[in-house]
Enzyme design. Structure first.
Site, PDB file in Angstrom:
ATOM      1  N   ILE A  32       4.781  13.274  -1.743  1.00 16.25           N
ATOM      2  CA  ILE A  32       5.809  12.388  -1.190  1.00 16.25           C
ATOM      3  C   ILE A  32       6.252  11.345  -2.222  1.00 16.25           C
ATOM      4  CG2 ILE A  32       6.197  10.541   0.508  1.00 16.25           C
ATOM      5  CD1 ILE A  32       4.748  12.235   2.567  1.00 16.25           C
ATOM      6  N   ASP A  80      -7.196   3.499 -11.609  1.00 13.94           N
ATOM      7  CA  ASP A  80      -7.788   3.523 -10.270  1.00 13.94           C
ATOM      8  C   ASP A  80      -7.301   2.275  -9.531  1.00 13.94           C
ATOM      9  OD1 ASP A  80      -9.375   3.420  -7.973  1.00 13.94           O
ATOM     10  OD2 ASP A  80     -11.133   4.227  -8.997  1.00 13.94           O
ATOM     11  N   LYS A 140      -0.583  -7.370  -6.704  1.00 22.05           N
ATOM     12  CA  LYS A 140      -1.175  -8.418  -7.558  1.00 22.05           C
ATOM     13  C   LYS A 140      -0.831  -8.175  -9.022  1.00 22.05           C
ATOM     14  CE  LYS A 140      -3.751 -11.765  -5.966  1.00 22.05           C
ATOM     15  NZ  LYS A 140      -3.195 -13.090  -6.086  1.00 22.05           N
ATOM     16  N   SER A 157       3.215   3.809   4.329  1.00 16.08           N
ATOM     17  CA  SER A 157       2.290   3.671   5.453  1.00 16.08           C
ATOM     18  C   SER A 157       2.241   4.987   6.242  1.00 16.08           C
ATOM     19  CB  SER A 157       2.723   2.485   6.308  1.00 16.08           C
ATOM     20  OG  SER A 157       1.758   2.202   7.283  1.00 16.08           O
ATOM     21  N   LYS A 175      -4.112   1.957   7.158  1.00 16.60           N
ATOM     22  CA  LYS A 175      -2.643   1.882   7.241  1.00 16.60           C
ATOM     23  C   LYS A 175      -2.185   0.726   8.139  1.00 16.60           C
ATOM     24  CE  LYS A 175      -1.601   5.443   4.585  1.00 16.60           C
ATOM     25  NZ  LYS A 175      -1.034   5.265   3.244  1.00 16.60           N
ATOM     26  N   ILE A 204       5.684  15.703   7.583  1.00 20.44           N
ATOM     27  CA  ILE A 204       6.497  16.148   6.453  1.00 20.44           C
ATOM     28  C   ILE A 204       5.910  17.467   5.948  1.00 20.44           C
ATOM     29  CG2 ILE A 204       7.392  15.551   4.155  1.00 20.44           C
ATOM     30  CD1 ILE A 204       8.344  13.661   6.447  1.00 20.44           C
TER      31      ILE A 204
END
Ligand code: COA
Length: 288
Positions: A32, A80, A140, A157, A175, A204
């Protein structure tokens, strides 16, 4: 199943919509998030593809660079999202090689089906670590760039925390946290000119989540109000809209792209319910 140059002729978007923009996508080698990023590249953006696996991330970035003549697509492999310093290095590389970051897609995610009895504390922490803490760390690490460029954030999400889905406690919790994070940041960062939204894909086709959660069953698509499974292009189009000037007054929203599916109720993992719940909980366990 990703996008190609025909998108420029068949989509409603202007070809140079994102000329001069740079997108930083975690999970960008995945199905996605790759299509979301491909749409932006086709419409003029350069991109940094951020992933853990070196071979997959390098290959995806090299392939995506072929989408548009002159496109710059770099690989930030071996990153990561659970380690903020790892993301800081990826941001530094992106700014060094592409000059800046305008758009952030926080899409890195982990998922597997597991019942509570067998789900370990570390397994729960791993998914919350990738999906939720990883999304936080991404913002961040990109914050200076976002502030400087009045950038935008899009979290990826889901809809599965709108109700209880068996074997998805870890993902649902993560989520739900992503939605909460997005809302709070939209309010806090709005005065800085930073827009923050979520896109929440439903079923999807040909994605990992689809294979695990939905499984293509005869007639299942006809239970979706729009009468078909989604495509990665559906998510890409929503992404283009949210980053485009057409959405200049849109922040703090969750854009569900699911053909109306979630209104039909909780059906994820339904092929396993309730017989698998009974079987898996029959074992005297509760893995720590
Ligand atoms: N069922 C139950 N527990 C699982 C699991 C599964 N299918 N997969 C991993 N875990 C547990 C591990 O056992 C471990 O817990 P433990 O230490 O108590 O045994 C914990 O999760 C961490 O696993 P590990 O493999 O060390 O983590 P990782 O950081 O290398 O990878 C994932 C985590 C989620 C990315 C990995 O499980 C994975 O590859 N999932 C499938 C791919 C995927 O999620 N793609 C994204 C689609 S949205």
């Amino acid at each position: 199943m990703g996008l190609d140059r025909s998108y420029l002729e068949t989509s409603v978007w202007k070809p140079d919509l994102f000329k001069g923009k740079v997108v930083f996508t975690t999970g960008g080698a995945g199905t996605i998030c790759r299509a979301q990023t491909e749409a932006l590249i086709l419409l003029g953006a350069d991109a940094a593809i951020v992933g853990r696996n070196k071979a997959n991330t390098d290959k995806a970035a090299a392939e995506m660079a072929q989408l548009r003549p002159g496109a710059k697509v770099i690989s930030c492999a071996e990153t990561d999202v659970r380690q903020v310093q790892s993301l800081v290095k990826a941001v530094e590389k992106t700014v060094r090689e592409l000059g800046k970051i305008d758009f952030v897609i926080a899409g890195a995610a982990g998922n597997f089906l597991c019942d509570f009895n067998h789900l370990s504390t570390n397994a729960f922490a791993t998914v919350v670590g990738i999906d939720l803490l990883g999304s936080y760390n991404t913002v961040k690490a990109c914050f200076d760039q976002l502030r400087k460029n009045k950038g935008q954030i899009l979290f990826v999400s889901a809809t599965l925390h709108y109700y209880g889905i068996p074997f998805q406690a870890h993902v649902g919790a993560a989520k739900a946290g992503v939605d909460a994070l997005s809302n709070a940041l939209a309010v806090e960062l709005g005065p800085l000119g930073i827009r923050v939204n979520c896109v929440s894909p439903g079923p999807i086709a040909e994605t990992e989540g689809f294979k695990r959660l939905v499984r293509e069953e005869k007639g299942y698509d006809k239970t979706i109000p729009i009468q078909r499974y989604g495509s990665v292009r559906d998510i890409a189009d929503a992404t283009v809209y949210l980053f485009s000037p057409a959405a200049d007054y849109v922040t703090g929203t969750v854009q569900v792209v699911d053909g109306g599916s979630w209104h039909m109720g909780s059906r994820g993992s339904h092929h396993l319910y309730p017989h698998e719940v009974a079987r898996l909980n029959a074992e005297q366990l509760s893995k720590l």
